[in-house]
Design a protein around this motif. Structure first.
Motif, PDB file in Angstrom:
ATOM      1  N   GLY A   1      -2.339   3.876   1.250  1.00 21.36           N
ATOM      2  CA  GLY A   1      -2.194   5.115   0.492  1.00 21.36           C
ATOM      3  C   GLY A   1      -1.376   4.890  -0.770  1.00 21.36           C
ATOM      4  O   GLY A   1      -1.702   5.404  -1.843  1.00 21.36           O
ATOM      5  N   ALA A   2      -0.331   4.082  -0.655  1.00 21.82           N
ATOM      6  CA  ALA A   2       0.525   3.824  -1.814  1.00 21.82           C
ATOM      7  C   ALA A   2      -0.250   3.104  -2.920  1.00 21.82           C
ATOM      8  O   ALA A   2      -0.045   3.360  -4.109  1.00 21.82           O
ATOM      9  CB  ALA A   2       1.737   3.002  -1.393  1.00 21.82           C
ATOM     10  N   LEU A   3      -1.150   2.184  -2.533  1.00 21.85           N
ATOM     11  CA  LEU A   3      -1.984   1.518  -3.546  1.00 21.85           C
ATOM     12  C   LEU A   3      -2.833   2.545  -4.295  1.00 21.85           C
ATOM     13  O   LEU A   3      -2.979   2.482  -5.526  1.00 21.85           O
ATOM     14  CB  LEU A   3      -2.908   0.480  -2.889  1.00 21.85           C
ATOM     15  CG  LEU A   3      -2.267  -0.813  -2.386  1.00 21.85           C
ATOM     16  CD1 LEU A   3      -3.326  -1.706  -1.729  1.00 21.85           C
ATOM     17  CD2 LEU A   3      -1.585  -1.574  -3.530  1.00 21.85           C
ATOM     18  N   HIS A   4      -3.403   3.483  -3.563  1.00 22.72           N
ATOM     19  CA  HIS A   4      -4.188   4.537  -4.228  1.00 22.72           C
ATOM     20  C   HIS A   4      -3.303   5.326  -5.198  1.00 22.72           C
ATOM     21  O   HIS A   4      -3.730   5.672  -6.300  1.00 22.72           O
ATOM     22  CB  HIS A   4      -4.779   5.489  -3.183  1.00 22.72           C
ATOM     23  CG  HIS A   4      -5.816   4.861  -2.290  1.00 22.72           C
ATOM     24  ND1 HIS A   4      -6.770   3.985  -2.754  1.00 22.72           N
ATOM     25  CD2 HIS A   4      -6.054   5.000  -0.957  1.00 22.72           C
ATOM     26  CE1 HIS A   4      -7.549   3.605  -1.741  1.00 22.72           C
ATOM     27  NE2 HIS A   4      -7.136   4.200  -0.634  1.00 22.72           N
ATOM     28  N   ALA A   5      -2.077   5.598  -4.766  1.00 22.80           N
ATOM     29  CA  ALA A   5      -1.160   6.364  -5.624  1.00 22.80           C
ATOM     30  C   ALA A   5      -0.918   5.630  -6.943  1.00 22.80           C
ATOM     31  O   ALA A   5      -0.857   6.242  -8.012  1.00 22.80           O
ATOM     32  CB  ALA A   5       0.159   6.591  -4.894  1.00 22.80           C
ATOM     33  N   LEU A   6      -0.776   4.297  -6.860  1.00 18.70           N
ATOM     34  CA  LEU A   6      -0.529   3.525  -8.080  1.00 18.70           C
ATOM     35  C   LEU A   6      -1.733   3.589  -9.024  1.00 18.70           C
ATOM     36  O   LEU A   6      -1.573   3.610 -10.252  1.00 18.70           O
ATOM     37  CB  LEU A   6      -0.206   2.068  -7.721  1.00 18.70           C
ATOM     38  CG  LEU A   6       1.185   1.847  -7.104  1.00 18.70           C
ATOM     39  CD1 LEU A   6       1.331   0.420  -6.603  1.00 18.70           C
ATOM     40  CD2 LEU A   6       2.281   2.179  -8.118  1.00 18.70           C
ATOM     41  N   GLU A   7      -2.931   3.609  -8.463  1.00 23.89           N
ATOM     42  CA  GLU A   7      -4.117   3.743  -9.323  1.00 23.89           C
ATOM     43  C   GLU A   7      -4.115   5.106 -10.013  1.00 23.89           C
ATOM     44  O   GLU A   7      -4.445   5.219 -11.196  1.00 23.89           O
ATOM     45  CB  GLU A   7      -5.406   3.555  -8.519  1.00 23.89           C
ATOM     46  CG  GLU A   7      -5.588   2.171  -7.896  1.00 23.89           C
ATOM     47  CD  GLU A   7      -5.794   1.042  -8.917  1.00 23.89           C
ATOM     48  OE1 GLU A   7      -5.976   1.332 -10.114  1.00 23.89           O
ATOM     49  OE2 GLU A   7      -5.765  -0.137  -8.502  1.00 23.89           O
ATOM     50  N   THR A   8      -3.732   6.127  -9.276  1.00 20.11           N
ATOM     51  CA  THR A   8      -3.654   7.464  -9.882  1.00 20.11           C
ATOM     52  C   THR A   8      -2.608   7.490 -10.991  1.00 20.11           C
ATOM     53  O   THR A   8      -2.860   7.983 -12.091  1.00 20.11           O
ATOM     54  CB  THR A   8      -3.290   8.517  -8.807  1.00 20.11           C
ATOM     55  OG1 THR A   8      -4.265   8.467  -7.777  1.00 20.11           O
ATOM     56  CG2 THR A   8      -3.257   9.917  -9.400  1.00 20.11           C
ATOM     57  N   LEU A   9      -1.450   6.916 -10.694  1.00 18.92           N
ATOM     58  CA  LEU A   9      -0.369   6.895 -11.688  1.00 18.92           C
ATOM     59  C   LEU A   9      -0.819   6.157 -12.953  1.00 18.92           C
ATOM     60  O   LEU A   9      -0.586   6.619 -14.074  1.00 18.92           O
ATOM     61  CB  LEU A   9       0.878   6.238 -11.083  1.00 18.92           C
ATOM     62  CG  LEU A   9       2.135   6.210 -11.951  1.00 18.92           C
ATOM     63  CD1 LEU A   9       2.551   7.613 -12.372  1.00 18.92           C
ATOM     64  CD2 LEU A   9       3.284   5.517 -11.224  1.00 18.92           C
ATOM     65  N   SER A  10      -1.482   5.033 -12.774  1.00 22.69           N
ATOM     66  CA  SER A  10      -2.050   4.292 -13.914  1.00 22.69           C
ATOM     67  C   SER A  10      -2.884   5.200 -14.809  1.00 22.69           C
ATOM     68  O   SER A  10      -2.795   5.156 -16.029  1.00 22.69           O
ATOM     69  CB  SER A  10      -2.997   3.194 -13.406  1.00 22.69           C
ATOM     70  OG  SER A  10      -2.385   1.950 -13.438  1.00 22.69           O
ATOM     71  N   GLN A  11      -3.719   5.992 -14.164  1.00 21.13           N
ATOM     72  CA  GLN A  11      -4.640   6.849 -14.932  1.00 21.13           C
ATOM     73  C   GLN A  11      -3.915   8.002 -15.619  1.00 21.13           C
ATOM     74  O   GLN A  11      -4.481   8.638 -16.504  1.00 21.13           O
ATOM     75  CB  GLN A  11      -5.723   7.406 -14.000  1.00 21.13           C
ATOM     76  CG  GLN A  11      -6.665   6.333 -13.444  1.00 21.13           C
ATOM     77  CD  GLN A  11      -7.724   6.913 -12.500  1.00 21.13           C
ATOM     78  OE1 GLN A  11      -7.761   8.119 -12.269  1.00 21.13           O
ATOM     79  NE2 GLN A  11      -8.574   6.052 -11.953  1.00 21.13           N
TER      80      GLN A  11
END
Lengths: 674, 674
Positions: free
Chosen positions: A128-138
């Motif tokens: 889940g945290a990896l997904h969060a980082l992708e969102t933050l990137s965007q």
């Protein structure tokens, strides 16, 4: 005073609240609130990880940090996120309760909170945290001089547990670097299943140490070693992606049978050979021969341990039964065992594979043809057929879910058919027109984009996968109410650039193909033309598999074109606007394109004097130029046009028999004529 | 009648003799005669191999066939060249007398004859035949509708036996696909030595099974497995390229010492660590410690068998001696063994390595510092220092050749210094100002371009290697009389496109970087600017290694720029023409550029409102725009200009302190002011 005004302006700009519509998030999160504050980035930005995550979060956070640094040029002091709780004062805090296990049953949810001085990611697992980082990137924004994240509160989790991409490495080999860059793309789009099609009629691509002849005889030297497979599986795992291998049996077996003629079903005595062509082949394993199962057991015993995933895809599609029908021994066997149809015989075969895989902790899955009354309900049904195959769309998915099978959907996600992104985006794994019980719904695991590789090489494959697969990823992750096409197109345009930035080549490789066509001359006119042309759709380009061998050139104009031609999309909008309101401004939107195409045609003619590969597209360009000239006269000079002549010209354009492309502005031109 | 005229014209065009100057061959062959006939290509074109070659010619011929098919779109019937003498009637006949062995002492010559109906390649070995295929590839012409080869007779062989490229995989890791695409580029340019710099202060990149801690502790997870090394060596061998590994000792050893502190020379007790910075480091192996030789033996015993080459590079450069000077035990050892200087001590160390390598059939080679009076004459000296290091250019090469050493030259081929191609092209391994005996000449083996990787990643590395290395390849292959700069530039432009076509990314990746800088806005203005800017030269960009850590962003404007900025080259020519003859035509050549840069500046300002990474280049662009405006007034309106003001502006431009680039049109602008 001017300076003060400037400072005030900057502050104002910095703090202007970003609106939801400005965010280019994809897939769109389940819950999102934006506030006026911002988190300003500077070179002291640091990341700290806490909790009890898998070490993949450290690598993922390091990748995030490096990408953010490359995007902003801030020269962050922190180079890597090396261990847990290294910088307790860091602005970005990532907390995970426990280690995630890549697979279907894992918690992938996350919460992301951006405040003016801290960013917090909370997740049950590192996945889940990896997904969060992708969102933050965007979320990254800028005010012209500084980069910042807008203040948001996001709570997010996927709608479906199976969000897959299949790559067929058999028809055309796709080296490890192609696979890896696509895994990066998948991770950016929060996809979690990579389905690797490793063997087919055209080749066998996975090293089998016990049987080196498989790759020696049936790979042209292009295959994955077991070490490479492990390396890819690890790379995927670090990105939260499960890898599911496919060995397609009992049909699609020419390559396997090139090495093991003795387990084939045909009786003519001619050795099997790998195929250089597309289409459905006859080569089929002999389900009555014990040696068939012995060899498959030995192969599975090597393949299964390479893949930690709990699933194994045995293909099972498009067995045309010809070799079985022509083989008396097999007919005899059917009678003896009371197997009435070839489907029954194939189920007999499939059921023999179930324990061979279960031994390794694997659940069998296969294309929808494996779904017969006698098939184990433990099998997962991969629905692929639809209207192109004369069937009801997603029929097998509905049937599977209503017959106690778990199922995933690929019908409607066949990205090799070069259909517009809209069609994939609106294709829901939970068809609205069907009434499902909650149990039936729960059996629909998700969907998978399928990249069959008859017409793709490492040079053009990314442009067939991306950016359309990002829209499919959103369909599989986001709420089913997220389906505004205009918003999707706007965001997809940005996401497409992002995907290139992380290593995909769907944009940059186009120019390489165009330079080849232009014979190293200027490519502007050719590029303009690609922006209104699309490769033939569905199976037209390689009709019957007769035109393209597996070694035919895929460096042609159609290979530089892709679905959703960009200027066509804009022109179509312009024509609609103009037809609603013939203002001068709207008129100009249309006529600028018409003029562009007239110039383009002249440029192409000029270039063709030194570039034979331009010749095949000149007739299409010429007709477009003629139509454009007539329409210009009609629109700008208000001259009356000869609709019959113009329609005839348009029909010539629509015969669509040049250079394997169709003109994507045809419908709009037709509207203008009417 | 018009049709007849057209047909006549085509025939005329087809048969017009191609002139030598029209051919874009590189490296230029030793002997070439062109005749009026042509060999017309069609889909029946086939290749046949005869004689007794290594099987690499079959793979090479298949690659040639596929590339030619991709270039012409002819859909050749032949898919692969599968075995010897498969198509005795084929139009292209390749005959090799015997198997070639990749290395220095092999025959690489070939004869290529193109007649109107047959093409013949004759070579002693398959290595020569591979070179012939590259030449044939470059001969492809077209008449607008058809592709053909001009009729030629070519007899060719290399001038030097060592035509190398070094890639430093330590400072920034370069994955296998980066290495492979560069091997393809090397093969296309008839280069035959790939020197792989595998360990340095910044990392250890090669798997050592006995000591996994080397890569665990000193690679950030980015290293080559032994299987990958073998795979690369095989890939290179198939292209006629020898791979020479380098393990740099006793200096440049921080990574090795991170795993084995106990064999380091320092006495402060602080553990060694991989470095994230550039520049010369202190970390040095302890030559007095028997364990040093034990560990090196164990490492060499694993590394040597992976590389069939008869050469092993031990580095040996830039040992600053600080740790040795500060270590009493080492000082004691020197005294006891009568080793006066640190050079003597290093030679003691080097000589211990000779038998460790000889055991594996390897000859030791090292950077020029290893050349001391006591050093074995069997060692090969790799000359690298020159004026940038306060030494005479190629001094060590001359000294080596005159002192019984074999030697290769890299001074003058340091492509990481971002110097213009002309300087590399005119740098001859056999300096004209030195009188050599025939024996001395024979000891000069050739040269090697060196790609040090402090400032390169997989994204920008190709643009630092290519196309300049192609010009170096010509220097090393062709006759020393081939040195016309204009011809080289004209051919290099085409060769650059060809190199992209075979997989290099030096052109296509620029756009990816520019999109990042522009924040996904239009990149035209940025691109225009890159065409007149060049990254800082020599060691200025990272002066003292202080600015860029190994994890710093290399996605900035300077990374999109390269040596030999294209518009600068054209502008400089235009200014020279104009100053010779101020015709209106010549004036326009100049003023078009000036106008372009004024518009460019406005575009950049506009873009910068949404792209912080553009800010650092605005001052340079603004000054250029101001100078351009003044010059335009002077040239077009014949207004008198204030030279003092303009020179001041030009000096601002020349302070060269913005965005790590310099303006490559500065000198020409200065000429216009004067």
């Amino acid at each position: 005073m001017r300076k003060l005004f400037f400072i005030l302006l900057v502050v104002f700009v910095s703090h202007a609240q970003v609106k939801n519509e400005q965010l280019n998030l994809m897939p769109w999160p389940q819950k999102l609130t934006v506030s006026p504050a911002i988190f300003l980035l500077n070179k002291d930005f640091k990341i700290n990880c806490t909790g009890n995550p898998d070490s993949r979060i450290l690598k993922g956070a390091s990748r995030f940090l490096r990408r953010l640094d490359e995007r902003t040029g801030l020269f962050f002091n922190q180079g890597f996120v090396a261990k847990l709780n290294e910088f307790p004062e860091a602005q970005l805090q990532i907390n995970c309760q426990r280690k995630g296990k890549v697979g279907l049953q894992e918690d992938e949810s996350y919460q992301l909170s951006v405040l003016s001085n801290t960013i917090t990611i909370n997740a049950v697992t590192d996945l889940g945290a990896l997904h969060a980082l992708e969102t933050l990137s965007q979320l990254l924004q800028n005010n012209g001089t500084e980069f910042y994240f807008p203040s948001v509160e996001i709570t997010d989790a996927p709608r479906f547990v199976w969000r897959g991409l299949m790559i067929d490495a058999s028809r055309h080999f796709q080296p490890v670097d192609v696979i890896k860059r696509n895994l990066d793309g998948m991770a950016a789009m929060k996809m979690n299943v990579f389905h690797w099609h490793l063997a087919d009629n055209q080749s066998w691509r996975i090293e089998i140490k016990k049987y080196p002849k498989l790759t020696e005889l049936a790979s042209d030297g292009d295959f994955y070693t077991q070490e490479e497979i492990k390396n890819v599986v690890k790379y995927a795992d670090e990105r939260g992606i499960m890898v599911v291998p496919e060995i397609d049996v009992p049909g699609h077996a020419s390559a396997l049978l090139t090495a093991f003629s003795e387990i084939g079903s045909k009786t003519d005595g001619i050795p099997y050979a790998v195929s250089r062509k597309s289409g459905i082949h006859d080569a089929t394993l002999d389900p009555t021969n014990p040696k068939t199962y012995q060899i498959l057991t030995e192969i599975f015993d090597e393949v299964c341990p390479l893949f930690p995933a709990a699933y194994f895809h045995i293909g099972g599609d498009e067995n045309n039964g010809k070799e079985w029908d022509a083989n008396p021994k097999i007919q005899e066997f059917k009678k003896k065992n009371n197997l009435v149809t070839n489907h029954d015989l194939q189920t007999y075969f499939n059921m023999k594979l179930v324990p061979m895989l279960k031994k390794h902790g694997k659940q069998l899955m296969g294309w929808e043809e494996i779904m017969t009354p006698a098939m184990s309900k433990e099998a997962i049904i991969h629905a692929w057929r639809g209207v192109n195959e004369g069937m009801e769309a997603a029929g097998a998915l509905v049937k599977a879910a209503k017959s106690d099978y778990k199922a995933i959907l690929s019908n409607g996600y066949y990205i090799d058919l070069m259909l517009p992104v809209d069609s994939h985006y609106l294709n829901d794994p939970m068809p609205k027109n069907v009434a499902f019980t909650e149990e039936e719904k729960a059996r629909i695991l998700g969907g998978e984009a399928t990249m069959w590789s008859e017409l793709v090489t490492p040079l053009n494959i990314d442009s067939r996968i991306w950016p359309r697969t990002a829209a499919i990823a959103e369909r599989l992750w986001s709420n089913d109410t997220v389906r505004n096409l205009e918003s999707m197109h706007k965001r997809l345009k940005q996401i497409s650039f992002r995907l290139e930035e992380i290593g995909l080549t769907h944009i940059r490789n186009k120019e390489v193909i165009l330079r080849n066509i232009s014979n190293y001359q200027d490519t502007k006119a050719l590029n303009d033309f690609t922006n209104i042309c699309e490769p033939y759709k569905v199976y037209k380009r390689n009709g019957g598999g007769k035109k393209y061998f597996m070694f035919s050139p895929l460096t042609l104009f159609a290979d530089a074109c892709a679905a959703d031609a960009s200027d066509a999309y804009e022109f179509n909008k312009a024509v609609n606007l103009y037809l609603e309101n013939k203002s001068l401004a709207n008129q100009k939107l249309v006529t600028d394109y018409l003029k562009k195409w007239i110039v383009m045609d002249l440029d192409l003619i000029r270039l063709s004097a030194n570039a034979p590969l331009i010749q095949p597209i000149l007739p299409l360009s010429k007709n477009l130029s003629l139509v454009s000239k007539q329409l210009l006269l009609a629109i700008e000079q208000k001259q009356s046009i000869n609709k019959t002549d113009l329609n005839a010209l348009l029909e010539q354009i629509n015969t669509r028999n040049s250079a394997d492309v169709e003109l994507a502005v045809y419908e709009s031109l037709r509207k203008l004529v009417e």
